[in-house]
Write a protein that holds these residues in place. Structure first.
Motif, PDB file in Angstrom:
ATOM      1  N   ILE A  87       0.844  -1.200   0.000  1.00  0.00           N
ATOM      2  CA  ILE A  87       0.000   0.000   0.000  1.00  0.00           C
ATOM      3  C   ILE A  87       0.876   1.246   0.000  1.00  0.00           C
ATOM      4  CG2 ILE A  87      -1.784   1.270   1.250  1.00  0.00           C
ATOM      5  CD1 ILE A  87      -2.728  -1.332   0.231  1.00  0.00           C
ATOM      6  N   PHE A  90       2.248   1.610  -3.361  1.00  0.00           N
ATOM      7  CA  PHE A  90       1.228   2.086  -4.290  1.00  0.00           C
ATOM      8  C   PHE A  90       1.029   3.592  -4.144  1.00  0.00           C
ATOM      9  CE2 PHE A  90      -3.275   3.251  -4.762  1.00  0.00           C
ATOM     10  CZ  PHE A  90      -3.429   3.036  -6.122  1.00  0.00           C
ATOM     11  N   ARG A  94       2.497   4.998  -7.365  1.00  0.00           N
ATOM     12  CA  ARG A  94       1.500   4.776  -8.405  1.00  0.00           C
ATOM     13  C   ARG A  94       0.252   5.650  -8.289  1.00  0.00           C
ATOM     14  NH1 ARG A  94       5.264   2.585 -10.339  1.00  0.00           N
ATOM     15  NH2 ARG A  94       5.545   0.351 -10.771  1.00  0.00           N
ATOM     16  N   TRP A 101      -5.444   9.476  -0.600  1.00  0.00           N
ATOM     17  CA  TRP A 101      -5.160   8.110  -0.133  1.00  0.00           C
ATOM     18  C   TRP A 101      -4.638   8.123   1.296  1.00  0.00           C
ATOM     19  CZ3 TRP A 101      -6.362   3.365  -1.772  1.00  0.00           C
ATOM     20  CH2 TRP A 101      -6.779   3.213  -3.095  1.00  0.00           C
ATOM     21  N   ARG A 179      14.164   9.591  -7.447  1.00  0.00           N
ATOM     22  CA  ARG A 179      13.665   8.778  -8.566  1.00  0.00           C
ATOM     23  C   ARG A 179      14.746   8.490  -9.607  1.00  0.00           C
ATOM     24  NH1 ARG A 179      10.358   8.830  -5.011  1.00  0.00           N
ATOM     25  NH2 ARG A 179       8.103   8.774  -5.297  1.00  0.00           N
ATOM     26  N   GLU A 183      15.846   5.169 -12.114  1.00  0.00           N
ATOM     27  CA  GLU A 183      16.077   5.211 -13.556  1.00  0.00           C
ATOM     28  C   GLU A 183      17.478   4.707 -13.885  1.00  0.00           C
ATOM     29  OE1 GLU A 183      14.959   8.677 -15.617  1.00  0.00           O
ATOM     30  OE2 GLU A 183      13.047   8.887 -14.577  1.00  0.00           O
ATOM     31  N   ARG A 195      15.649  -4.338  -9.413  1.00  0.00           N
ATOM     32  CA  ARG A 195      15.672  -2.940  -9.017  1.00  0.00           C
ATOM     33  C   ARG A 195      15.006  -2.771  -7.650  1.00  0.00           C
ATOM     34  NH1 ARG A 195      12.300   0.820 -12.706  1.00  0.00           N
ATOM     35  NH2 ARG A 195      10.687   0.283 -11.227  1.00  0.00           N
TER      36      ARG A 195
ATOM     37  N   MET B   1      10.090  10.551 -13.333  1.00  0.00           N
ATOM     38  CA  MET B   1       8.867   9.895 -12.873  1.00  0.00           C
ATOM     39  C   MET B   1       8.098   9.307 -14.051  1.00  0.00           C
ATOM     40  SD  MET B   1       7.308   9.365  -9.948  1.00  0.00           S
ATOM     41  CE  MET B   1       5.851   8.339  -9.824  1.00  0.00           C
ATOM     42  N   ARG B   3       8.809   7.670 -16.714  1.00  0.00           N
ATOM     43  CA  ARG B   3       9.065   6.306 -17.170  1.00  0.00           C
ATOM     44  C   ARG B   3       8.622   5.272 -16.152  1.00  0.00           C
ATOM     45  NH1 ARG B   3      14.681   4.519 -19.049  1.00  0.00           N
ATOM     46  NH2 ARG B   3      15.469   6.352 -18.004  1.00  0.00           N
ATOM     47  N   LEU B   4       8.567   5.725 -14.876  1.00  0.00           N
ATOM     48  CA  LEU B   4       8.239   4.767 -13.816  1.00  0.00           C
ATOM     49  C   LEU B   4       6.744   4.636 -13.611  1.00  0.00           C
ATOM     50  CD1 LEU B   4      10.936   5.940 -11.296  1.00  0.00           C
ATOM     51  CD2 LEU B   4      10.930   3.815 -12.599  1.00  0.00           C
ATOM     52  N   ARG B   6       3.271   3.826 -14.213  1.00  0.00           N
ATOM     53  CA  ARG B   6       2.528   2.971 -15.126  1.00  0.00           C
ATOM     54  C   ARG B   6       1.215   2.657 -14.458  1.00  0.00           C
ATOM     55  NH1 ARG B   6       4.400  -1.518 -14.411  1.00  0.00           N
ATOM     56  NH2 ARG B   6       6.228  -0.973 -13.221  1.00  0.00           N
ATOM     57  N   LEU B  11      -1.826  -3.695  -8.030  1.00  0.00           N
ATOM     58  CA  LEU B  11      -1.576  -2.919  -6.819  1.00  0.00           C
ATOM     59  C   LEU B  11      -2.798  -2.104  -6.424  1.00  0.00           C
ATOM     60  CD1 LEU B  11       1.968  -1.311  -6.826  1.00  0.00           C
ATOM     61  CD2 LEU B  11       0.916  -2.733  -5.085  1.00  0.00           C
ATOM     62  N   ARG B  12      -3.457  -1.502  -7.426  1.00  0.00           N
ATOM     63  CA  ARG B  12      -4.610  -0.672  -7.131  1.00  0.00           C
ATOM     64  C   ARG B  12      -5.738  -1.519  -6.539  1.00  0.00           C
ATOM     65  NH1 ARG B  12      -6.797   4.204  -8.481  1.00  0.00           N
ATOM     66  NH2 ARG B  12      -4.885   4.744  -9.540  1.00  0.00           N
ATOM     67  N   TYR B  14      -5.414  -4.258  -4.875  1.00  0.00           N
ATOM     68  CA  TYR B  14      -4.993  -4.598  -3.517  1.00  0.00           C
ATOM     69  C   TYR B  14      -5.257  -3.438  -2.573  1.00  0.00           C
ATOM     70  CZ  TYR B  14      -1.967  -5.852   0.380  1.00  0.00           C
ATOM     71  OH  TYR B  14      -1.489  -6.126   1.636  1.00  0.00           O
ATOM     72  N   ALA B  15      -4.930  -2.218  -3.037  1.00  0.00           N
ATOM     73  CA  ALA B  15      -5.122  -1.037  -2.191  1.00  0.00           C
ATOM     74  C   ALA B  15      -6.597  -0.838  -1.858  1.00  0.00           C
ATOM     75  CB  ALA B  15      -4.559   0.200  -2.884  1.00  0.00           C
ATOM     76  N   VAL B  16      -7.463  -1.067  -2.844  1.00  0.00           N
ATOM     77  CA  VAL B  16      -8.894  -0.887  -2.599  1.00  0.00           C
ATOM     78  C   VAL B  16      -9.406  -1.926  -1.593  1.00  0.00           C
ATOM     79  CG1 VAL B  16     -11.178  -1.010  -3.653  1.00  0.00           C
ATOM     80  CG2 VAL B  16      -9.339   0.215  -4.803  1.00  0.00           C
ATOM     81  N   TYR B  18      -7.661  -3.394   0.643  1.00  0.00           N
ATOM     82  CA  TYR B  18      -7.077  -3.038   1.940  1.00  0.00           C
ATOM     83  C   TYR B  18      -7.916  -1.965   2.626  1.00  0.00           C
ATOM     84  CZ  TYR B  18      -3.179  -2.314   5.157  1.00  0.00           C
ATOM     85  OH  TYR B  18      -2.385  -2.240   6.261  1.00  0.00           O
ATOM     86  N   LEU B  19      -8.345  -0.969   1.850  1.00  0.00           N
ATOM     87  CA  LEU B  19      -9.182   0.088   2.418  1.00  0.00           C
ATOM     88  C   LEU B  19     -10.499  -0.490   2.937  1.00  0.00           C
ATOM     89  CD1 LEU B  19      -9.046   3.392   0.364  1.00  0.00           C
ATOM     90  CD2 LEU B  19      -8.085   2.869   2.589  1.00  0.00           C
ATOM     91  N   ARG B 258      -5.271  22.597   6.413  1.00  0.00           N
ATOM     92  CA  ARG B 258      -5.121  23.061   5.026  1.00  0.00           C
ATOM     93  C   ARG B 258      -5.213  24.571   4.954  1.00  0.00           C
ATOM     94  NH1 ARG B 258      -7.662  18.469   1.175  1.00  0.00           N
ATOM     95  NH2 ARG B 258      -6.325  16.874   2.065  1.00  0.00           N
TER      96      ARG B 258
END
Lengths: 284, 269
Positions: A87, A90, A94, A101, A179, A183, A195, B1, B3-4, B6, B11-12, B14-16, B18-19, B258
């Motif tokens: 998590i 993520f 991501r 979140w 980051r 790379e 990696r 960022m 290139r990384l 995606r 994972l998403r 799994y995250a849902v 988990y929530l 905030r």
């Protein structure tokens, strides 16, 4: 930002530091004193004695509860951190709406701990939600009785309770990773797994250690969860401490147990950190 | 960022899940608080508000609510005041022992509560303080100082010291600068800290259980009810109210946090 290198900071920081410092040191001092005294019916006999330590060390119940508390806290820590890492990964790498979140993950932490544990009692109970739900679906004929009042129930409940706390330190350490390092690893021919194992994971070790300690230390002394869902098989050392300070009315023995718990927690935590650091050096 | 980043469906998902795991257990309490049945089991039977109605007639409950409000307010004011000075010291000043002091102040976050609770009870009785709301306030202040310090640290972190220097240069006194420059900028952080520390105190059980004596706070009252199956529907209703109240306070705290960030951004132009 300029830091004024003066001493007025000392005075500003003093009240909070002294307050916390006093309430750490003084109660501990009192516990140590009590642990060398004896309870005589309603009074306290203040002659110095090692009797409480002798009694606690020779009591198999004490040993069993201490070992079980440390063992279960360890399991909870492992489970919680393993479940939390993806998590944190993520959210850090991501997710698009990170703040949302993080907020969603932390809200349950602020909700009354007592009620969160109570909710698990409702779920796992003999006539509880899981059993009645499975029964109304026709999956089981008789309620499952292994759900509540055992170590498993305690571990599930604690893992749920500590989840938000495990995610944050790991998230912070993932967020800090430059980051361009990732790379570079890719450019130098590292696969995705390589990696992760050789760059990402080692860089998040401080976060993992922080998560482990933040969960392990308070969990060893958890009172509510074993009391509500632990039954007699899932009791932990805090429950015994409470009995000595409550109905059994033997504060010196309770104080001795508190101190023994603290020393055990400290010893395990320190050796854990040393072990991980040592392992880290060996790999490099 | 680029290139990384995606799309990561696994994972998403799994995250849902988990929530859901985080939220579902807690949501069951309000869900079943409206059930007419006296046991918590599927299928849910009927819909009623009567368990909520009965709460208003229970005097010990109302007294524990008052007790919790007193403890929460006292704790919030004390720990936020301590935190305000300390946070300013940590962000603005460099002094010998700063790191040690910062570490010590965070210590209450990682101590087994049972040890703190038993040790404080022993200490307070030894110095002649009977268990009461006062001892709970003292204990809760200890527990909540780390929250106050970290919230107020972030309030001071973004606050440019030259604003205060400008105020001095333009002839304001120390007090005037504090009132007209510092306070307005840090105010949302203070409110946020008050709300969070109040909530933590309002929900805290173990310390209150040890230190409250014959003046139970709300969680101590709930604990006394949890053991009786006959009280279950009322406990669910009460628990739901407590949940709702905590969430409201936290949303308010987040709003102020905030706001403090926006206020700083505005000053910086």
């Amino acid at each position: 930002m300029t830091l004024e290198s003066d001493r007025s900071g000392v005075f500003l920081a003093m009240p909070a530091t002294v307050y916390v410092g006093l309430l750490v040191a003084a109660p501990l001092g009192v516990l140590v004193m009590y642990s060398f005294w004896t309870q005589t019916y309603v009074d306290i006999d203040r002659t110095f004695t090692w009797e409480n330590y002798r009694a606690a060390f020779s009591d198999p119940l004490v040993r069993q509860l201490l070992v079980r508390s440390v063992w279960m806290a360890g399991l909870v820590t492992l489970l919680t951190v393993l479940l939390a890492y993806p998590i944190a990964y993520f959210v850090a790498f991501r997710a698009r709406r990170k703040m949302l979140w993080l907020l969603l993950i932390t809200i349950p932490f602020w909700i009354s701990y007592l009620l969160r544990v109570f909710a698990w009692k409702l779920i796992l109970g003999f006539n509880g939600l899981l059993n009645s739900g499975l029964a109304s679906l026709g999956l089981i004929n008789e309620p499952l009785d292994f759900l509540l009042y055992n170590e498993l129930a305690v571990i599930i409940t604690l893992a749920h309770a500590w989840a938000p706390f495990a995610i944050l330190p790991i998230y912070v350490s993932l967020q800090k990773i430059d980051r361009s390092l990732l790379e570079a690893a890719t450019d130098l021919g590292c696969g995705k797994l390589g990696r992760f194992l050789r760059v990402t994971l080692p860089l998040t070790v401080p976060g993992i250690i922080a998560s482990c300690l933040i969960i392990f230390i308070p969990t060893v002394g958890d009172y509510v969860t074993p009391a509500l869902v632990g039954g007699s098989d899932g009791k932990m050392v805090a429950n015994l401490i409470q009995v000595y300070f409550g109905s059994a009315n033997n504060w010196p023995l309770g104080a001795t147990l508190s101190l023994m718990t603290m020393v055990s927690v400290g010893a395990v935590a320190i050796s854990f950190v040393a072990l991980v650091r040592g392992a880290g050096k060996a790999i490099r | 960022m680029t290139r990384l980043a995606r799309f990561a469906p696994g994972l998403r998902a799994y995250a849902v899940i988990y929530l859901l795991f985080l939220y579902l257990p807690v949501l069951l309490i309000p869900l079943f608080s409206f059930s007419e049945g006296t046991v918590v089991a599927f299928p849910i039977s009927g819909f009623t508000f009567k368990w909520y109605g009965q709460l208003a007639t229970q005097d010990t409950l109302l007294q524990s609510l008052v007790n919790s409000a007193i403890v929460g307010a006292g704790t919030a004011v004390l720990s936020t005041s301590l935190g305000l000075f300390a946070a300013r010291a940590y962000i603005r000043h460099d002094f010998p022992g700063r790191r040690a002091s910062e570490g010590l102040v965070m210590l209450p976050l990682v101590t087994p509560v049972i040890i703190v609770a038993s040790a404080m009870l022993a200490l307070f009785l030894l110095i002649g303080l009977r268990p009461s709301l006062l001892t709970v306030i003292l204990g809760h202040t200890f527990l909540t100082v780390p929250f106050a310090v970290s919230i107020l640290k972030s309030a001071f972190e973004e606050f440019d010291p030259s604003l205060e220097e400008a105020a001095y240069d333009l002839g304001e006194s120390v007090w005037g600068t504090f009132r007209r420059v510092t306070l307005p900028i840090v105010a949302p952080g203070i409110v946020s800290s008050l709300l969070v520390t109040f909530t933590v105190s309002f929900d805290e059980f173990v310390l209150a259980f040890f230190l409250s004596g014959d003046q139970p706070t709300l969680p101590v009252y709930i604990w006394s009810q949890i053991r009786f199956p006959a009280k279950l529907p009322n406990t669910l209703a009460l628990g739901s109210l407590l949940l709702g109240f905590s969430v409201l306070l936290l949303i308010a705290a987040e709003f102020f946090r905030r706001k403090s960030r926006n206020a700083i951004a505005k000053v910086k132009g």
